[in-house]
Design a protein around this motif. Structure first.
Motif, short mmCIF file in Angstrom:
data_model
loop_
_atom_site.label_atom_id
_atom_site.label_comp_id
_atom_site.label_asym_id
_atom_site.label_seq_id
_atom_site.Cartn_x
_atom_site.Cartn_y
_atom_site.Cartn_z
N ARG A 142 11.61 2.22 -9.85
CA ARG A 142 11.70 1.33 -8.69
C ARG A 142 10.34 0.71 -8.37
NH1 ARG A 142 11.90 2.17 -3.08
NH2 ARG A 142 11.76 4.44 -3.34
N VAL A 143 9.27 1.50 -8.49
CA VAL A 143 7.93 0.96 -8.27
C VAL A 143 7.64 -0.14 -9.29
CG1 VAL A 143 5.46 1.49 -8.41
CG2 VAL A 143 7.00 3.03 -7.19
N SER A 144 8.01 0.10 -10.55
CA SER A 144 7.80 -0.91 -11.59
C SER A 144 8.57 -2.18 -11.29
CB SER A 144 8.21 -0.34 -12.95
OG SER A 144 8.03 -1.29 -13.97
N ASP A 145 9.80 -2.03 -10.78
CA ASP A 145 10.61 -3.20 -10.43
C ASP A 145 9.97 -3.99 -9.29
OD1 ASP A 145 12.45 -2.54 -12.36
OD2 ASP A 145 13.83 -1.54 -10.98
N VAL A 146 9.40 -3.26 -8.31
CA VAL A 146 8.73 -3.93 -7.20
C VAL A 146 7.54 -4.73 -7.71
CG1 VAL A 146 7.35 -3.57 -5.11
CG2 VAL A 146 9.46 -2.28 -5.43
N TYR A 147 6.75 -4.12 -8.59
CA TYR A 147 5.57 -4.80 -9.14
C TYR A 147 5.99 -6.06 -9.91
CZ TYR A 147 1.22 -5.60 -11.68
OH TYR A 147 0.09 -6.17 -12.18
N ASP A 148 7.01 -5.93 -10.75
CA ASP A 148 7.46 -7.06 -11.56
C ASP A 148 8.02 -8.20 -10.72
OD1 ASP A 148 6.70 -5.76 -13.86
OD2 ASP A 148 8.69 -4.95 -14.28
N SER A 149 8.53 -7.86 -9.54
CA SER A 149 9.13 -8.89 -8.68
C SER A 149 8.11 -9.64 -7.84
CB SER A 149 10.18 -8.26 -7.75
OG SER A 149 9.56 -7.42 -6.79
N LEU A 150 6.88 -9.13 -7.79
CA LEU A 150 5.85 -9.77 -6.97
C LEU A 150 5.43 -11.11 -7.55
CD1 LEU A 150 3.61 -6.65 -6.28
CD2 LEU A 150 5.22 -7.72 -4.69
N ILE A 151 5.08 -12.02 -6.68
CA ILE A 151 4.64 -13.35 -7.12
C ILE A 151 3.28 -13.22 -7.80
CG2 ILE A 151 3.95 -15.65 -6.35
CD1 ILE A 151 5.86 -15.32 -4.00
N LYS A 152 3.21 -13.74 -9.02
CA LYS A 152 1.94 -13.77 -9.74
C LYS A 152 1.14 -14.99 -9.30
CE LYS A 152 4.27 -11.88 -13.82
NZ LYS A 152 4.56 -12.12 -15.26
N THR B 139 0.82 -1.21 0.00
CA THR B 139 0.00 0.00 0.00
C THR B 139 0.86 1.26 0.00
OG1 THR B 139 -0.13 -0.11 2.41
CG2 THR B 139 -1.93 -1.11 1.16
N SER B 140 2.12 1.12 0.37
CA SER B 140 3.00 2.29 0.41
C SER B 140 4.43 1.88 0.05
CB SER B 140 2.99 2.94 1.79
OG SER B 140 3.91 4.01 1.86
N ILE B 141 5.06 2.64 -0.85
CA ILE B 141 6.48 2.48 -1.17
C ILE B 141 7.13 3.83 -0.95
CG2 ILE B 141 8.18 1.89 -2.95
CD1 ILE B 141 6.13 0.12 -4.26
N PRO B 142 7.79 4.05 0.19
CA PRO B 142 8.37 5.37 0.49
C PRO B 142 9.43 5.77 -0.53
CG PRO B 142 8.30 3.96 2.43
CD PRO B 142 8.00 3.08 1.26
N ARG B 143 9.45 7.05 -0.82
CA ARG B 143 10.48 7.57 -1.72
C ARG B 143 11.79 7.73 -0.96
NH1 ARG B 143 7.92 11.22 -6.37
NH2 ARG B 143 10.11 11.20 -7.03
N LYS B 144 12.88 7.53 -1.67
CA LYS B 144 14.20 7.75 -1.09
C LYS B 144 14.55 9.23 -1.13
CE LYS B 144 15.96 3.19 -2.45
NZ LYS B 144 16.98 2.46 -3.24
N PHE B 145 15.46 9.63 -0.28
CA PHE B 145 15.85 11.03 -0.19
C PHE B 145 16.41 11.50 -1.53
CE2 PHE B 145 19.03 14.35 1.12
CZ PHE B 145 18.09 15.28 1.56
N LEU B 146 15.84 12.60 -2.06
CA LEU B 146 16.26 13.23 -3.31
C LEU B 146 16.07 12.31 -4.53
CD1 LEU B 146 19.53 15.11 -2.23
CD2 LEU B 146 17.20 16.02 -2.44
N GLU B 147 15.19 11.30 -4.41
CA GLU B 147 14.95 10.41 -5.53
C GLU B 147 14.10 11.11 -6.59
OE1 GLU B 147 13.73 5.72 -6.08
OE2 GLU B 147 12.67 6.90 -4.58
N SER B 148 14.53 11.06 -7.86
CA SER B 148 13.80 11.71 -8.93
C SER B 148 12.51 10.96 -9.24
CB SER B 148 14.65 11.79 -10.19
OG SER B 148 14.87 10.49 -10.72
#
Length: 362
Positions: A275-285, A259-268
């Protein structure tokens, strides 16, 4: 607050004349709403959505509506030449008929019907939101025109920075459009309440077999958050059907997304999106086919079939079955509940069965 207007009356358009708050000021309205025109239309999909107050603190006490109803299709035959006298006479008769329709009125109470926990959840989520950005959560209010008046529903619409939207805290009036005999709801009871169920996407939307009159898709693909009341108001209603047979099975593809993916300091922005896309792709289908028809007793199925065949225009069906698809730590569970209509057009539960699901009164 976000406001969504919907019309569940088959073949009738709604023409809103006015919408006013308790102090007499105008409330934003959708103007006109086309009547339901396709099989198994979901009244919670909405015809028009507009912004309102930025959070739940300014929920209106009530809204007074005035409207007219008119047939969705103009009378035939329609004169072909729009400049002809015949066409002018036809248009005049149509407008005379429209203005001869009675003006209907209804007061819809809002503030006292939305629980404090819903308002608090939204204000808490928005507490640290920058004033120049879209708030990450809002209360979505539904005004739904039915054959039995305007119904009110609400939910929280979450829009986290990750871009993966989801919903929680559903409630309000029971919505049973005329002729509907099956309603399905989705609930998430996985122990890790920091995750929301994300359906479909590139893995495909929920499917039913056999296909219904509106096609093979069972519902839309909303994301839905944890609830402790999966069959007592915490479910998200997603499918409304008037089919002679219940589905033999429904097939789901899903992932559990944070439900939440915190942003890193000064992350563009681009780095965060990647990074969000990578997290989604790594999730178990995950994939699961849920048997439905064979799980419902024959006499219950026969009652629903009879209710479908005997349904009358602009009247609620004599019986409706609710199918609850509940996500748990051990897979998707199916629970069902049979309801029968009463003289006042409300429904009473008479029988239920299926899997036992986690349930809390809180």
């Amino acid at each position: 607050m976000t406001v969504t207007y919907s019309n569940a009356i088959k073949g009738m358009d709604i023409n809103i004349k006015s919408a006013r708050l308790s102090n007499g000021s105008a409330f934003p309205d959708a103007g006109s709403l086309s009547g339901a025109s396709i099989p198994n239309e979901n009244p919670l999909s909405g015809d028009a959505t507009m912004g309102g107050a930025p959070d739940g603190r300014d929920l209106p006490e009530y809204v007074d509506f005035e409207w007219r109803e008119s047939p969705r299709s103009p009378p035939d035959p329609t004169p072909m030449d729009p400049l002809s006298q015949a066409h002018k006479d036809w248009e005049k008769n149509m407008m005379d008929d429209f203005y001869s329709q009675p003006i209907k009125k209804q007061r819809v109470v809002i503030r006292n019907r939305v629980p404090a926990e819903v308002v608090n959840a939204v204000t808490g989520a928005n507490r640290h939101s920058p004033s120049d950005q879209l708030t990450p959560a809002s209360i979505e209010i539904f005004f739904i025109w039915t054959d039995n008046g305007i119904k009110l529903r609400w939910q929280i619409w979450h829009r986290p920075p990750s871009g993966i939207q989801y919903y929680s805290h559903h409630g309000g009036d029971e919505i049973v459009p005329a002729g509907t005999t099956m309603i399905a709801g989705y609930s998430n009871t996985t122990k890790n309440d920091k995750f929301t169920v994300i359906l479909g996407g590139p893995d495909g939307a929920p499917m039913r077999y056999p296909a219904s009159a509106s096609g093979p898709y069972f519902s839309g693909t909303p994301g839905f958050a944890y609830t402790s009341r999966p069959i007592a108001g915490g479910e998200r209603l997603v499918a409304f059907e008037s089919e002679p047979e219940l589905p033999e099975w429904v097939e789901f593809n899903w992932r559990l997304f944070p439900t939440s993916i915190p942003r890193k300091f000064l992350e563009s922005d681009s780095a965060y999106a990647g990074r969000v896309s990578d997290v989604y792709d790594s999730l178990i289908k995950k994939h699961e086919r849920i048997l439905v028809r064979s799980r419902i007793p024959r006499e219950v199925r026969d009652e629903i079939t009879a209710a479908t065949h005997n349904a009358e225009p602009h009247k609620v069906a004599s019986s409706v079955i609710y199918l609850y698809f509940v996500w748990t730590d051990s897979g998707i569970k199916l629970h069902w509940r049979l309801k029968r209509s009463r003289p006042d057009k409300t429904f009473i539960s008479v029988r239920e069965g299926g899997d036992q699901v986690p349930q809390s009164d809180g």
